[in-house]
Design a protein around this motif. Structure first.
Motif: not given
Length: 195
Positions: A40, A75, A78-79, A81-86
Motif C-alpha cells: 500500500d 491525502r 487516505s485514498d 486506505a479507503r480503497r484497501r478497506r473495501r
C-alpha cells in the motif's frame, strides 16, 4: 524557489525526478506509518509522484517542496486506505516496524530469530515489545512519532505538513507518547504478572 523547482515547473522531468528522489525516503516512512503495509505504501508513493508531477506547474513555493509532497502523500494514503478497506478485511504485511526502521528491524523481527547475533535476547524481546506497541497505535500516532523520532522533523516542520499549530503538534506528540507508553508498559506488565 530553487533551480530544480523552477525547471520542474517548466516541465523538466529530470528535475522533478531529482526533487522527488530527495524526499522519497521521508515520504516512504510517512506512508508506512500511515498505511502499515509495504504494498500500500508503494502504491501511495507512486500515486503521489504522478499527482505531484501533474500539480508541479501550480506549485507556488508557499511551503517547502518536502512539505508540499508530504501533504499530497497524506491525502493519497487516505485514498489508498479507503480503497484497501473495501478490498480486504485485514493487512497481510509484516508491518510498520521493519519498513520504517530498516534492516535492524528485519534482523530482529524475522521469525523471532536474531540473524546478526550481536543483540542479546533481552534486547530482542524489548524490540519485539516496542514493535508490538507501535503496531497497535493508530496511524495518526505512528505518523507523528515517525516524523519526530525517525525523520527528526522539528515540531515546526510537522505543523507545516499537517497544517496545524506547533502547539497542536506538541499536544498530539505528548498524547501519542502516552499511548505508546501505556501499550508498551501494559505488555511488559502482563509478562511480569505471568511469571
Amino acid at each position: 524557489m530553487n533551480e530544480l523547482v523552477i525547471r520542474a515547473k517548466q516541465g523538466d522531468s529530470d528535475a522533478f525526478v531529482e526533487l522527488f528522489e530527495r524526499h522519497k525516503l521521508a515520504l516512504w516512512k510517512a506512508a508506512m506509518a500511515v498505511l502499515d503495509n509495504a504494498d500500500d505504501a508503494a502504491d501511495a508513493l507512486q500515486e503521489t509522484a504522478v499527482k505531484a508531477w501533474k500539480a508541479i506547474p501550480l506549485f507556488e513555493g508557499r511551503s517547502a517542496v518536502g512539505t508540499w509532497l508530504t501533504r499530497i502523500l497524506l491525502r493519497t494514503c487516505s485514498d489508498v486506505a479507503r480503497r484497501r478497506r473495501r478490498e480486504t478485511p485485514c493487512s497481510m504485511d509484516d508491518g510498520f516496524f521493519s519498513e520504517a526502521f530498516g534492516a535492524a528491524g528485519e534482523e530482529l523481527s524475522s521469525n523471532g530469530r536474531n540473524a546478526v547475533g550481536s543483540v542479546s535476547a533481552v534486547d530482542h524481546d524489548i524490540v519485539l515489545d516496542v514493535r508490538g506497541a507501535v503496531d497497535r497505535l493508530s496511524a495518526d500516532d505512528r505518523l507523528l512519532l515517525t516524523f519526530f523520532y525517525v525523520d527528526d522533523y522539528p515540531t515546526r516542520h510537522i505543523a507545516e505538513i499537517l497544517n496545524v499549530s506547533e502547539g497542536a503538534v506538541r499536544t498530539r506528540l505528548s498524547r501519542a507518547r502516552d499511548r505508546f507508553k501505556a501499550l508498551y508498559l501494559g505488555k511488559r506488565q502482563e509478562e511480569v504478572e505471568a511469571v
